[in-house]
Motif scaffolding. Structure first.
Motif, PDB file in Angstrom:
ATOM      1  N   VAL A  11       0.869  -1.178   0.000  1.00  0.00           N
ATOM      2  CA  VAL A  11       0.000   0.000   0.000  1.00  0.00           C
ATOM      3  C   VAL A  11       0.904   1.225   0.000  1.00  0.00           C
ATOM      4  O   VAL A  11       1.709   1.415   0.920  1.00  0.00           O
ATOM      5  N   ALA A  13       1.424   4.682   0.866  1.00  0.00           N
ATOM      6  CA  ALA A  13       0.854   5.736   1.716  1.00  0.00           C
ATOM      7  C   ALA A  13       1.916   6.741   2.131  1.00  0.00           C
ATOM      8  O   ALA A  13       1.726   7.503   3.076  1.00  0.00           O
ATOM      9  N   GLY A  28      -3.840   8.637   4.257  1.00  0.00           N
ATOM     10  CA  GLY A  28      -4.100   7.214   4.443  1.00  0.00           C
ATOM     11  C   GLY A  28      -4.885   6.865   5.683  1.00  0.00           C
ATOM     12  O   GLY A  28      -5.456   5.767   5.776  1.00  0.00           O
ATOM     13  N   VAL A  38      -6.290   3.291   4.512  1.00  0.00           N
ATOM     14  CA  VAL A  38      -5.290   2.227   4.508  1.00  0.00           C
ATOM     15  C   VAL A  38      -5.937   0.868   4.739  1.00  0.00           C
ATOM     16  O   VAL A  38      -5.513  -0.146   4.151  1.00  0.00           O
ATOM     17  N   CYS A  42      -5.707  -2.355   2.219  1.00  0.00           N
ATOM     18  CA  CYS A  42      -5.247  -3.667   2.698  1.00  0.00           C
ATOM     19  C   CYS A  42      -6.287  -4.745   2.415  1.00  0.00           C
ATOM     20  O   CYS A  42      -5.944  -5.881   2.072  1.00  0.00           O
ATOM     21  N   ILE A  54       3.271  -1.637   4.040  1.00  0.00           N
ATOM     22  CA  ILE A  54       2.743  -0.287   3.889  1.00  0.00           C
ATOM     23  C   ILE A  54       3.911   0.678   3.770  1.00  0.00           C
ATOM     24  O   ILE A  54       4.774   0.746   4.657  1.00  0.00           O
ATOM     25  N   TYR A  63       0.019   3.240  11.194  1.00  0.00           N
ATOM     26  CA  TYR A  63      -0.011   2.390  10.008  1.00  0.00           C
ATOM     27  C   TYR A  63       0.363   0.950  10.339  1.00  0.00           C
ATOM     28  O   TYR A  63      -0.102   0.009   9.680  1.00  0.00           O
ATOM     29  N   VAL A 103      -2.872   4.213  -1.694  1.00  0.00           N
ATOM     30  CA  VAL A 103      -3.843   4.274  -0.606  1.00  0.00           C
ATOM     31  C   VAL A 103      -5.046   5.133  -0.966  1.00  0.00           C
ATOM     32  O   VAL A 103      -6.113   4.998  -0.352  1.00  0.00           O
TER      33      VAL A 103
END
Length: 200
Positions: A11, A13, A28, A38, A42, A54, A63, A103
């Protein structure tokens, strides 16, 4: 299709998100229909991958609730763009393939990952990315881990353009037609409001 055991999800971000930061918002972690962006990202990756990473450079503890956080490698410079996040993640993957999702793309096509992964192979293209008739979405991509050293060299030379790097590596575009707002991305608080109606 790449086997789940051979695929890591990432991801993205780690960007600066200037328009969101102007409103004191971390993109995010913004909530969309009750979940942070986020978590949405995911959720799109998890069914297809062995592990989710991430790429983030702030709010690392928050995160980390959603996956293993990989900050940008400082050797690549500060805020060197999304390719720095991808390069840093490629140094951490234990699988041969990495599939990337920004994201701020909350409702990608349901077959995005399957079709990207079906377009690459150990003997064939090593990068595939999404496009529509209206334009390209190069950060929705799958890439082979063997590209990491070349990507580091690309970034350390001062280059930043995603499509330039992809073209250098014979990346293949995968056409997604009739997908409506599937690649709508969130850049402003107003975009977030619009997205709430797209993902309900």
């Amino acid at each position: 299709m790449i086997a789940r055991s051979l695929l890591t999800g990432l991801v993205l971000a780690g960007g600066q998100g200037r328009r969101m930061q102007a409103a004191a918002l971390e993109k995010g972690l913004l909530e969309l229909n009750g979940k942070p962006l986020v978590e949405h990202a995911c959720g799109h990756l998890a069914p297809y991958v062995d592990k989710v990473l991430i790429s983030a450079n702030t709010n690392l503890d928050r995160y980390a609730q959603y996956g293993d956080v990989v900050p940008d490698d400082l050797a690549l410079g500060e805020y060197s763009g999304p390719l720095a996040g991808i390069a840093s993640a490629l140094r951490h993957v234990a699988t041969p393939w990495l599939v990337v999702l920004p994201v701020d793309v909350p409702c990608p096509p349901v077959d995005l990952i399957e079709r990207l992964c079906a377009s690459v192979g150990d003997e064939g293209p090593r990068i595939a990315y999404a496009r529509t008739s209206a334009g390209v979405h190069p950060l929705c991509m799958v890439a082979h881990s063997s590209l990491v050293d070349g990507l580091y060299d690309f970034l350390l030379s001062g280059e930043r353009k995603v499509q330039f790097w992809q073209r250098q590596n014979d990346a293949v575009p995968v056409l997604f037609d009739d997908v409506g707002d599937a690649f709508f991305n969130i850049n402003t608080p107003e975009d977030l409001l619009r997205a709430s109606g797209l993902t309900e």
